[in-house]
Design an enzyme around this catalytic site. Structure first.
Site, short mmCIF file in Angstrom:
data_model
loop_
_atom_site.label_atom_id
_atom_site.label_comp_id
_atom_site.label_asym_id
_atom_site.label_seq_id
_atom_site.Cartn_x
_atom_site.Cartn_y
_atom_site.Cartn_z
N LYS A 285 51.55 96.88 127.56
CA LYS A 285 50.48 97.33 128.46
C LYS A 285 49.73 98.51 127.84
O LYS A 285 50.30 99.26 127.04
CB LYS A 285 51.07 97.81 129.79
CG LYS A 285 51.67 96.76 130.67
CD LYS A 285 52.24 97.41 131.94
CE LYS A 285 52.93 96.40 132.84
NZ LYS A 285 51.98 95.46 133.45
N ARG A 359 57.91 86.90 137.14
CA ARG A 359 58.12 85.51 137.55
C ARG A 359 59.36 84.91 136.89
O ARG A 359 59.96 83.99 137.41
CB ARG A 359 56.87 84.70 137.25
CG ARG A 359 56.48 84.58 135.80
CD ARG A 359 55.04 84.16 135.59
NE ARG A 359 54.11 85.21 136.00
CZ ARG A 359 52.79 85.09 135.98
NH1 ARG A 359 52.23 83.95 135.58
NH2 ARG A 359 52.02 86.09 136.37
#
Length: 519
Positions: A285, A359
């Protein structure tokens, strides 16, 4: 800082406190005092100070002149005032339709929270004893006022070293509904737990630390608990959680909590994403985006807190909670883009982006839930930045196995006082998850509809025939802006009330999967 919650049935004007909080509705032409304190003649002062009754508006009125101090006449009925200041907080318009009830109750929560925050926030509390005389004649009003006051008084002081740490605070809610206030206390304790966990430095909240907190909560509330370490996760085939945690010096954990009721004939399973810090892994990120990534375990924290609250409230439903815990770091052992991993149960995933890790850890828990025989399966996660793009920072997205369930979950959230909006799972987006080497990829090549694509990915791991809902709380879980209502800066405790409401609805047959569903 400890916040003590008391109730009182005495007249608010006689309460010995540092401040008295009263409510003001927004009338057509001028503010309207809430009935509980309308015997206090405040209209002249409110008018002079420009009060309108707008939601969360704070107007402070010293009572020295009103209550017999020098320099002012004493209006009729004011001789009994025992507080130095009245805090009039705006409640917005008076509700005139039953359908407006949830919105009205949320305004009560925010009003109580705004007043409590104004009086108790800061390095030194402005008031140590606060009487709250907002509308609380009905149980739902009493719960709303008490919950808002408790949450508004929240302060996270673990790392403060200054001598100005605030002392203890007493909140006195004027109501006869003690049971409703007790429920508010339980919910506030649960949400405070989430806020504390989220606000804790990620160096002090690695997967093993959060698992230990879960074990402590389970022992305190009579819950069953099992914690799988990295060796047990490998032995039992939890490939998603293991893959995400590979790059960290702090190995992953899977926590399973369970609450059972002797009269229950349905089981609800909650699964929470618990990334204790998310660097993005090798798909790193930007630095700015990492600043709030200690909050990426908000879903797991919400599941823990909700199961704790459910155990105290005692609805006739069995509840299982999974906390999928990992730290997503770019170490030498980290998973690589293009790695293929095997999720619990055998389905394979090509990992194209290691920053789409939530996920993966949830997929393990969803697949494992088949052994629990759930009537309803709900996962909660700070899953996608696309959620905030679509719905902003205060409204969560709800996706589900069918549109009717998504609507029911959103309605449960509304009644609990949380903003959630039903979203679709368009079948045309599913093809973006096709992989040339595995059963599916973890991201789509097309960035459109990112929140929905994540929901479609999770759906692949839901046991056959189980009704399932996915709550994306990426925005609501952490308040990076100014405080408002009962919401402080930092962790919010989002989704706890909704999960508790879902369990209650299933127990009462109000939600699909409950005892009246015809099964």
């Amino acid at each position: 800082m400890t916040v003590t919650l008391l109730t009182s049935q005495s007249a608010p004007t006689t309460t010995n406190a540092d401040a008295l909080v009263t409510g003001v509705f927004q009338g057509q032409e001028r503010p309207v005092l809430a009935p509980i304190t309308d015997e206090i003649d405040l209209m002249a002062a409110l008018t002079a100070l420009g009060a309108t009754g707008k939601a969360e508006e704070i107007t402070k009125i010293p009572t020295s002149g009103l209550a017999g101090g020098s320099g002012g006449a004493v209006p009729p009925g004011q001789q009994g005032l025992a507080v130095p200041v009245i805090v009039a907080v705006g409640l917005g318009p008076e509700p005139d339709e039953p359908a407006e009830r949830p919105a009205y109750l949320e305004r009560l929560r925010r009003a109580a929270g705004a007043a409590a925050r104004d009086l108790t926030a800061g390095t030194t509390a402005k008031a140590k004893r606060v009487a709250i005389a907002l509308p609380a004649g009905e149980p739902d009003e009493a719960e709303a006022v008490a919950l808002g006051g408790l949450l508004g008084s929240y302060a996270f002081r673990r790392y403060r070293t200054s001598s100005g740490t605030p002392g203890d605070v007493e909140l006195i809610v004027h109501t006869v509904h003690d049971d409703a206030v007790r429920r508010a206390r339980i919910l506030a304790d649960a949400m405070t737990l989430v806020r504390d966990l989220v606000n804790t430095s990620p160096a002090d909240m690695v997967p093993a630390d959060l698992a230990a907190v879960a074990e402590q909560a389970a022992a305190a509330h009579g819950l069953g608990v099992r914690v799988l370490d990295e060796n047990e996760l490998a032995k039992e085939g939890f490939g998603g959680i293991l893959a995400v945690g590979m790059g960290s010096a702090h190995p992953p954990r899977l926590v399973r909590l369970d609450y059972t009721h002797p009269d229950a004939d349905r089981t609800v399973v909650f699964a929470g994403k618990g990334i204790t810090f998310d660097s993005g892994g090798l798909s790193l990120k930007p630095p700015k985006a990492m600043e709030t990534m200690k909050a990426d375990m908000s879903g797991a924290a919400a599941v823990l807190a909700a199961v704790q609250a459910i155990a105290e409230l005692g609805p006739a439903v069995n509840v299982v909670g999974y906390l999928s815990l990992a730290e997503n770091m770019p170490g030498g052992g980290a998973q690589r883009p293009s790695d293929v991993i095997t999720i619990y149960g055998g389905k394979t995933v090509e990992v194209l982006n290691t920053d789409a890790e939530g996920r993966l850890v949830l997929a393990d828990a969803l697949a494992r839930s088949e052994a629990d025989g759930p009537s309803l399966l709900v996962d909660v996660a700070t899953l996608t930045g696309a959620q905030t793009v679509a719905l902003g920072n205060r409204t969560a997205g709800v996706m589900a196995s069918d549109d009717s369930l998504a609507a029911e979950i959103a309605d449960a959230a509304r009644r609990a006082g949380e903003a959630m909006w039903p979203m679709p799972l368009p079948e045309d987006l599913r093809k973006g998850l096709d992989s040339t080497v595995a059963d599916l990829a973890n991201v789509s090549g097309d960035r459109s509809g990112g929140m929905l694509v994540a929901g479609l990915f999770l759906r692949e791991f839901v046991p056959a025939g189980v009704r399932w809902a996915h709550l994306d709380i990426a925005g609501p879980a952490y308040n990076d802006g100014a405080p408002y209502g009962y919401v402080a800066k930092g962790g919010t405790g989002a989704a706890v009330r909704t999960l508790v409401q879902i369990a209650a609805d299933v127990a009462e047959g109000k939600l699909a999967g409950g005892p009246d569903d015809g099964k």
